[in-house]
Write a protein that holds these residues in place. Structure first.
Motif, PDB file in Angstrom:
ATOM      1  N   LEU A  27      33.124 -10.764  35.572  1.00 48.53           N
ATOM      2  CA  LEU A  27      31.667 -11.587  35.579  1.00 48.53           C
ATOM      3  C   LEU A  27      31.631 -12.751  34.727  1.00 48.53           C
ATOM      4  N   LEU A  28      31.727 -12.849  33.525  1.00 48.70           N
ATOM      5  CA  LEU A  28      31.900 -13.929  32.860  1.00 48.70           C
ATOM      6  C   LEU A  28      32.673 -15.059  33.230  1.00 48.70           C
ATOM      7  N   ASP A  29      33.999 -14.570  33.670  1.00 54.75           N
ATOM      8  CA  ASP A  29      35.195 -15.349  33.940  1.00 54.75           C
ATOM      9  C   ASP A  29      34.546 -16.148  35.584  1.00 54.75           C
ATOM     10  N   GLU A  30      33.674 -15.388  36.268  1.00 51.26           N
ATOM     11  CA  GLU A  30      33.329 -15.886  37.406  1.00 51.26           C
ATOM     12  C   GLU A  30      31.808 -16.758  37.351  1.00 51.26           C
ATOM     13  N   GLY A  31      31.333 -17.057  36.189  1.00 51.20           N
ATOM     14  CA  GLY A  31      30.285 -17.933  35.670  1.00 51.20           C
ATOM     15  C   GLY A  31      29.151 -17.373  35.519  1.00 51.20           C
ATOM     16  N   ALA A  32      29.053 -15.895  35.729  1.00 50.66           N
ATOM     17  CA  ALA A  32      27.830 -15.134  35.356  1.00 50.66           C
ATOM     18  C   ALA A  32      27.661 -15.195  33.776  1.00 50.66           C
ATOM     19  N   ARG A  33      26.083 -14.889  33.949  1.00 51.43           N
ATOM     20  CA  ARG A  33      25.486 -14.777  32.560  1.00 51.43           C
ATOM     21  C   ARG A  33      25.325 -13.083  32.297  1.00 51.43           C
ATOM     22  N   VAL A  34      25.719 -12.491  31.288  1.00 50.11           N
ATOM     23  CA  VAL A  34      25.776 -11.174  31.298  1.00 50.11           C
ATOM     24  C   VAL A  34      25.227 -10.369  30.001  1.00 50.11           C
ATOM     25  N   VAL A  35      24.256  -9.318  30.397  1.00 46.92           N
ATOM     26  CA  VAL A  35      23.689  -8.773  29.408  1.00 46.92           C
ATOM     27  C   VAL A  35      24.539  -7.345  29.184  1.00 46.92           C
ATOM     28  N   VAL A  36      24.907  -6.959  28.150  1.00 49.20           N
ATOM     29  CA  VAL A  36      25.669  -5.438  27.946  1.00 49.20           C
ATOM     30  C   VAL A  36      24.766  -4.684  27.175  1.00 49.20           C
ATOM     31  N   SER A  38      24.973  -1.007  25.546  1.00 48.20           N
ATOM     32  CA  SER A  38      25.879   0.044  25.113  1.00 48.20           C
ATOM     33  C   SER A  38      25.448   0.384  23.674  1.00 48.20           C
ATOM     34  N   ARG A  39      25.714   1.747  23.435  1.00 47.32           N
ATOM     35  CA  ARG A  39      25.426   2.147  21.972  1.00 47.32           C
ATOM     36  C   ARG A  39      25.861   1.238  20.668  1.00 47.32           C
ATOM     37  N   THR A  40      27.432   0.645  20.970  1.00 47.77           N
ATOM     38  CA  THR A  40      27.875   0.108  19.773  1.00 47.77           C
ATOM     39  C   THR A  40      28.736  -1.128  20.464  1.00 47.77           C
ATOM     40  N   THR A  41      28.964  -1.988  19.910  1.00 45.46           N
ATOM     41  CA  THR A  41      29.931  -2.895  20.446  1.00 45.46           C
ATOM     42  C   THR A  41      31.308  -2.872  20.220  1.00 45.46           C
ATOM     43  N   THR A  42      32.326  -3.373  20.424  1.00 41.89           N
ATOM     44  CA  THR A  42      33.724  -3.056  20.246  1.00 41.89           C
ATOM     45  C   THR A  42      34.402  -4.558  19.998  1.00 41.89           C
ATOM     46  N   PRO A  43      35.660  -4.512  19.292  1.00 44.67           N
ATOM     47  CA  PRO A  43      36.400  -5.840  19.195  1.00 44.67           C
ATOM     48  C   PRO A  43      36.778  -6.586  20.320  1.00 44.67           C
ATOM     49  N   GLU A  44      36.954  -5.570  21.472  1.00 45.40           N
ATOM     50  CA  GLU A  44      37.221  -6.410  22.683  1.00 45.40           C
ATOM     51  C   GLU A  44      35.859  -7.205  23.148  1.00 45.40           C
ATOM     52  N   LEU A  45      34.653  -6.470  23.055  1.00 46.66           N
ATOM     53  CA  LEU A  45      33.795  -6.977  23.597  1.00 46.66           C
ATOM     54  C   LEU A  45      33.264  -8.315  22.696  1.00 46.66           C
ATOM     55  N   ASP A  46      33.388  -8.182  21.516  1.00 48.11           N
ATOM     56  CA  ASP A  46      33.112  -9.287  20.480  1.00 48.11           C
ATOM     57  C   ASP A  46      34.048 -10.530  20.751  1.00 48.11           C
ATOM     58  N   GLN A  47      35.107 -10.247  21.302  1.00 44.53           N
ATOM     59  CA  GLN A  47      36.013 -11.360  21.829  1.00 44.53           C
ATOM     60  C   GLN A  47      35.420 -12.205  22.868  1.00 44.53           C
ATOM     61  N   LEU A  48      34.547 -11.611  23.666  1.00 45.75           N
ATOM     62  CA  LEU A  48      33.959 -12.273  24.621  1.00 45.75           C
ATOM     63  C   LEU A  48      32.981 -13.120  24.167  1.00 45.75           C
ATOM     64  N   ALA A  49      32.446 -13.023  22.946  1.00 46.27           N
ATOM     65  CA  ALA A  49      31.171 -13.611  22.602  1.00 46.27           C
ATOM     66  C   ALA A  49      31.134 -15.096  22.909  1.00 46.27           C
ATOM     67  N   GLY A  50      29.596 -15.434  23.245  1.00 43.81           N
ATOM     68  CA  GLY A  50      29.517 -16.878  23.658  1.00 43.81           C
ATOM     69  C   GLY A  50      27.968 -16.973  24.161  1.00 43.81           C
ATOM     70  N   PRO A  51      27.531 -18.001  24.622  1.00 52.26           N
ATOM     71  CA  PRO A  51      26.161 -18.351  24.835  1.00 52.26           C
ATOM     72  C   PRO A  51      25.823 -17.539  26.364  1.00 52.26           C
ATOM     73  N   ASP A  52      26.995 -17.011  27.181  1.00 53.64           N
ATOM     74  CA  ASP A  52      26.542 -16.127  28.297  1.00 53.64           C
ATOM     75  C   ASP A  52      26.777 -14.820  28.044  1.00 53.64           C
ATOM     76  N   LEU A  53      26.984 -14.319  26.877  1.00 55.07           N
ATOM     77  CA  LEU A  53      26.800 -12.969  26.925  1.00 55.07           C
ATOM     78  C   LEU A  53      25.914 -12.378  25.597  1.00 55.07           C
ATOM     79  N   VAL A  54      25.004 -11.411  25.970  1.00 57.20           N
ATOM     80  CA  VAL A  54      24.386 -10.783  25.015  1.00 57.20           C
ATOM     81  C   VAL A  54      24.483  -9.200  25.007  1.00 57.20           C
ATOM     82  N   HIS A  55      24.726  -8.783  23.817  1.00 56.64           N
ATOM     83  CA  HIS A  55      25.038  -7.428  23.773  1.00 56.64           C
ATOM     84  C   HIS A  55      23.577  -6.944  23.391  1.00 56.64           C
TER      85      HIS A  55
END
Length: 268
Positions: A27-36, A38-55
Motif C-alpha cells: 500500500l505504501l508503494d502504491e502511494g497510500a498512507r498507512v496506519v498499522v 499491532s502489539r509491537t513493531t518489528t525491524p521489518e516494519l521499522d524499515q518502512l518508517a516515513g511520513p506516510d506510516l504510523v504505528h
C-alpha cells in the motif's frame, strides 16, 4: 497496473509481520498512507518508517483498541478509506495447531473469537461512520480456507473465520449501496510466523509426524494438505490480492471471497 491508491488512508491490523507487513509495504508503494495496529513493531516494519506510516501499539483483543486505531488514522491523516482486518491466527500466547475439538476450553474459545472475530466487528463498527463521511471505502477481512474446509483441528479458529465470512456478506449487503465494499481474502497455509516461529506450527507438526521443521514446511505439510502447487503461500501473494481489492480498480467487487491457498480448497 496502476491501483489509484495515491493519498488513500489505510488501517492495517497486524501489519508488523507476515501478510500484514506485505500489505503495508504494498500500500505504501502504491502511494497510500498507512496506519498499522499491532502489539509491537518489528525491524521489518521499522524499515518502512516515513511520513506516510504510523504505528499504533495496541492489543486488538482489548475492546477499545480497534476504535482507538481508527481514531488515530483520522487524527493523523484526516480520515479512513481502507480497512484491512488482517490480525488473526493464534491469539497472543497460544500455539496452534490443536488436534481435537476437545482440546480448547471455554476460555480458549473466547480468546480465539476475541482475536479473530470480535476485533474485526469492533474495527468495522468504528470505521464505517468515518468511511460514510468520506463517501465510501473498502474493507478486506482476511479469513482462511479453514472457514470453508472443516477439520478436526483448530476447530475454534475455523469457526471464528466462518463467522467472519458470514459477517462480510452481511456488511456488503447493508453498506454496498452506500459506497463501502467489503470482501474477504482466504489464504491457505502461508509461510508466516505462525509456522516459522520457534514452537510454532512447523515445530508442533514436525513433532507429531516425526520429522524436522524444514522438511515439514517444504514437503510434508504441502503433501498433508494436498496443496496443488506443492508449497506454502508467500505472504506477498496474499498482499497483492488485498491491494487489488481495496483499489478503485475493483469498484464492482463486493461480498466476494478470494482464495489464495496453493490449491488447498478443492470444492466447486
Amino acid at each position: 497496473m496502476e491501483l489509484n491508491l495515491q493519498d488513500k488512508v489505510a488501517l492495517v491490523t497486524g501489519g508488523s509481520k507476515g501478510i500484514g507487513l506485505a500489505t503495508t509495504r504494498t500500500l505504501l508503494d502504491e502511494g497510500a498512507r498507512v496506519v498499522v495496529a499491532s502489539r509491537t513493531t518489528t525491524p521489518e516494519l521499522d524499515q518502512l518508517a516515513g511520513p506516510d506510516l504510523v504505528h499504533v501499539p495496541t492489543d486488538l483483543t482489548d475492546p477499545g483498541a480497534p476504535a482507538f486505531a481508527v481514531s488515530r488514522a483520522v487524527d493523523v491523516f484526516g480520515g479512513l478509506d481502507i480497512l484491512v482486518n488482517n490480525a488473526g491466527g493464534p491469539p497472543p500466547g497460544v500455539k496452534l495447531p490443536r488436534f481435537s475439538f476437545l482440546a480448547p476450553t471455554d476460555t480458549d474459545w473466547r480468546v480465539m473469537f476475541e482475536f479473530n472475530l470480535f476485533s474485526v466487528v469492533r474495527a468495522v463498527r468504528a470505521a464505517i461512520p468515518v468511511m460514510l463521511g468520506r463517501g465510501g471505502g473498502a474493507i478486506v477481512n482476511v479469513s482462511s480456507g479453514n472457514a470453508r474446509q472443516p477439520a478436526a483441528m483448530n476447530v475454534d479458529y475455523s469457526a471464528a473465520k466462518a463467522g467472519m465470512n458470514n459477517l462480510t456478506k452481511a456488511l456488503s449487503e447493508e453498506f454496498g449501496p452506500q459506497g463501502i465494499r467489503v470482501n474477504t481474502v482466504s489464504p491457505g497455509p502461508v509461510r508466516t510466523a505462525w509456522w516459522t516461529d520457534e514452537g510454532g506450527a512447523a515445530d508442533i507438526l514436525a513433532t507429531a509426524t516425526g520429522s524436522n521443521r524444514d522438511d515439514l514446511m517444504d514437503k510434508i505439510a504441502p503433501e498433508m494438505m494436498k496443496l496443488t502447487t506443492g508449497r506454502l503461500v508467500d505472504p506477498q501473494e496474499v498482499a497483492d490480492v488485498i491491494a487489488l481489492l481495496v483499489s478503485p480498480r475493483s469498484a464492482s467487487t463486493t461480498g466476494a471471497d478470494f482464495v489464495v491457498d496453493s490449491g488447498f480448497l478443492k470444492a466447486v
